[in-house]
Design a protein around this motif. Structure first.
Motif, short mmCIF file in Angstrom:
data_model
loop_
_atom_site.label_atom_id
_atom_site.label_comp_id
_atom_site.label_asym_id
_atom_site.label_seq_id
_atom_site.Cartn_x
_atom_site.Cartn_y
_atom_site.Cartn_z
N GLN A 188 0.83 -1.21 0.00
CA GLN A 188 0.00 0.00 0.00
C GLN A 188 0.87 1.26 0.00
O GLN A 188 0.63 2.19 -0.78
N GLU A 189 1.89 1.30 0.84
CA GLU A 189 2.75 2.48 0.95
C GLU A 189 3.57 2.73 -0.31
O GLU A 189 3.77 3.87 -0.70
N GLU A 190 4.07 1.68 -0.94
CA GLU A 190 4.94 1.83 -2.11
C GLU A 190 4.16 1.90 -3.42
O GLU A 190 4.47 2.73 -4.27
N MET A 191 3.17 1.02 -3.58
CA MET A 191 2.49 0.90 -4.88
C MET A 191 1.05 1.41 -4.87
O MET A 191 0.41 1.46 -5.91
N GLY A 192 0.52 1.77 -3.70
CA GLY A 192 -0.79 2.40 -3.62
C GLY A 192 -1.98 1.47 -3.79
O GLY A 192 -3.06 1.91 -4.16
N PHE A 193 -1.81 0.18 -3.51
CA PHE A 193 -2.94 -0.74 -3.57
C PHE A 193 -2.73 -1.90 -2.60
O PHE A 193 -1.63 -2.13 -2.11
N THR A 194 -3.81 -2.58 -2.32
CA THR A 194 -3.75 -3.83 -1.57
C THR A 194 -4.47 -4.90 -2.38
O THR A 194 -5.35 -4.61 -3.19
N THR A 195 -4.04 -6.12 -2.15
CA THR A 195 -4.64 -7.29 -2.79
C THR A 195 -4.27 -8.49 -1.94
O THR A 195 -3.25 -8.44 -1.23
N PRO A 196 -5.06 -9.54 -1.96
CA PRO A 196 -4.67 -10.73 -1.20
C PRO A 196 -3.32 -11.28 -1.69
O PRO A 196 -3.06 -11.31 -2.89
N ILE A 197 -2.47 -11.65 -0.75
CA ILE A 197 -1.18 -12.27 -1.08
C ILE A 197 -1.05 -13.57 -0.31
O ILE A 197 -1.66 -13.74 0.75
N HIS A 198 -0.24 -14.45 -0.85
CA HIS A 198 -0.04 -15.77 -0.24
C HIS A 198 1.45 -16.03 -0.09
O HIS A 198 2.23 -15.73 -1.01
N TYR A 199 1.81 -16.61 1.04
CA TYR A 199 3.21 -16.96 1.27
C TYR A 199 3.63 -18.05 0.29
O TYR A 199 2.90 -19.01 0.07
N PHE A 200 4.83 -17.90 -0.27
CA PHE A 200 5.35 -18.88 -1.21
C PHE A 200 6.53 -19.65 -0.63
O PHE A 200 6.50 -20.86 -0.51
N ASP A 201 7.60 -18.96 -0.29
CA ASP A 201 8.82 -19.60 0.18
C ASP A 201 9.75 -18.52 0.71
O ASP A 201 9.44 -17.34 0.65
N SER A 202 10.92 -18.93 1.19
CA SER A 202 11.95 -17.97 1.61
C SER A 202 13.30 -18.47 1.15
O SER A 202 13.48 -19.66 0.87
N PHE A 203 14.25 -17.55 1.08
CA PHE A 203 15.62 -17.88 0.71
C PHE A 203 16.55 -16.87 1.35
O PHE A 203 16.14 -15.78 1.73
N ILE A 204 17.82 -17.25 1.44
CA ILE A 204 18.85 -16.36 1.97
C ILE A 204 19.79 -15.99 0.84
O ILE A 204 20.17 -16.84 0.04
N TYR A 205 20.13 -14.72 0.78
CA TYR A 205 21.15 -14.28 -0.17
C TYR A 205 22.02 -13.23 0.49
O TYR A 205 21.63 -12.59 1.47
N LYS A 206 23.22 -13.08 -0.07
CA LYS A 206 24.16 -12.09 0.44
C LYS A 206 24.91 -11.51 -0.74
O LYS A 206 25.41 -12.25 -1.59
N THR A 207 24.96 -10.19 -0.81
CA THR A 207 25.69 -9.51 -1.87
C THR A 207 26.22 -8.19 -1.35
O THR A 207 25.59 -7.55 -0.50
N THR A 208 27.39 -7.80 -1.83
CA THR A 208 27.99 -6.52 -1.46
C THR A 208 27.89 -5.56 -2.64
O THR A 208 28.16 -5.95 -3.78
N PHE A 209 27.50 -4.33 -2.36
CA PHE A 209 27.32 -3.32 -3.38
C PHE A 209 28.55 -2.44 -3.50
O PHE A 209 29.39 -2.39 -2.60
#
Length: 176
Positions: A87-108
């Motif tokens: 809502q804050e970033e894209m200005g809408f809400t919609t139902p969402i469903h959990y899918f999965d998780s992962f870990i990543y690491k990167t240096t900028f």
């Protein structure tokens, strides 16, 4: 380590057990593993909603990424945070469903390190978003084949976590 504040992230171990909180910039300077989320949105034509991060973001500014991504607050579930930030970033809400998780690491290049346990949510929305210009420079719904081709030809235009989501999870996400 502080336990409150909207500029904090929740530090976790690799099993997502909370270890406390830390100021967001400090966590990125130290490369500490913290909880995050990514929301992937498809429309009725199975096009994916992507956005270009605003130019004044502290990292990955101007890069294309999934519909919404951020960090939950202390004592806020990842799903609650994902709905709030959508809502804050894209200005809408919609139902969402959990899918999965992962870990990543990167240096900028700016010395910050993104080390996240990223919870992925998926939803459907076919209307035109009303993005917050402080967060989003541009957005579009894009055909999946065109997206994959553009990522292959111009990987530097996309965030690290988004490329991982596309590479590792797209085929399952689009079926949901």
């Amino acid at each position: 380590m502080k336990k409150t504040g909207t500029s904090n992230v929740v530090l976790v171990d690799e099993e997502d057990n909370e270890l406390g909180t830390m100021e967001k910039l400090q966590a990125h300077q130290e490369g500490r593993l913290h909880r995050a989320f990514s929301v992937v949105i498809f429309n009725d034509q199975n096009e994916m909603l992507i956005h270009r991060r605003a130019k004044d973001k502290y990292h990955c500014e101007g890069l294309w990424t999934n519909a919404c991504c951020s960090h939950p607050r202390f004592n806020e579930s990842s799903k609650e945070a994902a709905l709030r930030r959508l809502q804050e970033e894209m200005g809408f809400t919609t139902p969402i469903h959990y899918f999965d998780s992962f870990i990543y690491k990167t240096t900028f290049d700016n010395g910050l390190t993104e080390h996240e346990l990223d919870h992925v949510f998926v939803g459907r929305y076919s209307n035109v978003p009303k993005p917050n210009p402080e967060e989003v420079e541009d957005f579009k719904y894009i055909n999946i084949d065109l997206l994959k081709k553009d990522i292959q030809n111009h990987p530097e235009n996309y965030t690290v976590w988004f490329k991982k989501i596309i590479k590792d999870y797209l085929n399952e996400l689009i079926k949901l």
